[in-house]
Design an enzyme around this catalytic site. Structure first.
Site: not given
Ligand code: 13P
Length: 253
Positions: A9, A11, A98, A100, A170, A176, A216
């Site tokens: 992803n 982002k 997601h 976010e 997740e 993150g 992560s």
């Molecule tokens: P990270 O791997 O940066 O923690 O992000 C995970 C994520 O949100 C994948 O959709």
């Protein structure tokens, strides 16, 4: 047998030039080094989907996905991208729900159910994300929240249709933050999700659904996470932006 998947992803990262370079590097390494049966998906920003899809050619192992789509079919929704548009560009996957999107764009269960429906209607595979925030984990509400997230956006689907969905667990506190769930925590929650699916759809259907772990994931922890019985791969954020690291993650499956 359910598919093994490692999805990146991206982002809201990378310029077009950087995105092309990243995709090319990963594809080169994947064809040289990856032998196992794993599907790789690049979930790129909307503006790069076509370019990167064309770069993939008919590479059978690497596919492409969007990070979101509108709940609406079409119309006056400035700035939005519909599932029909993605389908018309031959984009097979779309991330839905997601954390976010839930957190910054107020997306909740009913809306996400509509997005799942519109994606499926146009032949896209939704990668449906669920996962609990830190305070919910600390108050021990994680199992019931994640079950509720799965119920409210997926349980209206019939037995044939749910099989077309990929789920990503997740935990928000692991996204993150560099603080990954332990393999035991990941396995526990994946088993909870799979059992919940089995309760509704039966064991055979539940066993056919890929459940990815995200939060992560990196080259150092991927092997242990992917070795868990109910973890079918990963949805990778930060580490998917580094070609060598991402390929090492793919090779860990
Ligand atoms: P990270 O791997 O940066 O923690 O992000 C995970 C994520 O949100 C994948 O959709």
């Amino acid at each position: 047998m359910r598919s093994k998947i490692v999805a990146g992803n991206w982002k809201m990262n990378k310029t077009l030039t950087e995105a092309n370079a990243l995709a090319s590097e990963i594809m080169g390494m994947v064809s040289d080094e990856v032998t196992g049966d794993v599907k790789v998906i690049f979930c790129t920003p909307f503006p790069y989907l076509l370019t990167i899809r064309n770069l993939l050619g008919n590479n059978a192992r690497v596919e492409i996905g969007a990070q979101n789509c509108s709940e609406h079919e079409a119309g006056a929704y400035t700035g939005e991208v519909s599932a029909a548009m993605l389908a018309s560009m031959n984009i097979p996957y779309v991330i839905i729900g997601h954390s976010e999107r839930r957190q910054y764009f107020n997306e909740g269960g009913a809306l996400l159910a509509t997005k799942v429906d519109v994606a499926l209607k146009h032949g896209l595979t939704p990668i449906y994300c669920c996962g609990e925030p830190l305070e919910v984990r600390e108050s021990n509400g994680h199992e019931s929240l994640v079950k509720k997230q799965v119920e409210e956006s997926l349980f209206h689907l019939d037995e044939q249709t749910i099989k077309k969905v990929v789920i990503a667990y997740e935990p928000v506190w692991a996204i993150g933050t560099g603080k990954t769930a332990s393999a035991q925590q990941a396995q526990e929650m994946h088993a909870v999700i799979r059992k919940h699916l089995a309760g509704k759809y039966g064991q055979a259907v539940s066993d056919s659904i890929s459940i990815l772990y995200g939060g992560s994931v990196n080259a150092a922890n991927a092997k242990e996470l992917f070795a868990c019985a109910d973890v079918d791969g990963g949805l990778v954020g930060g580490a998917s932006l580094k070609s060598r690291e991402f390929v090492e993650i793919i090779k860990s499956i």
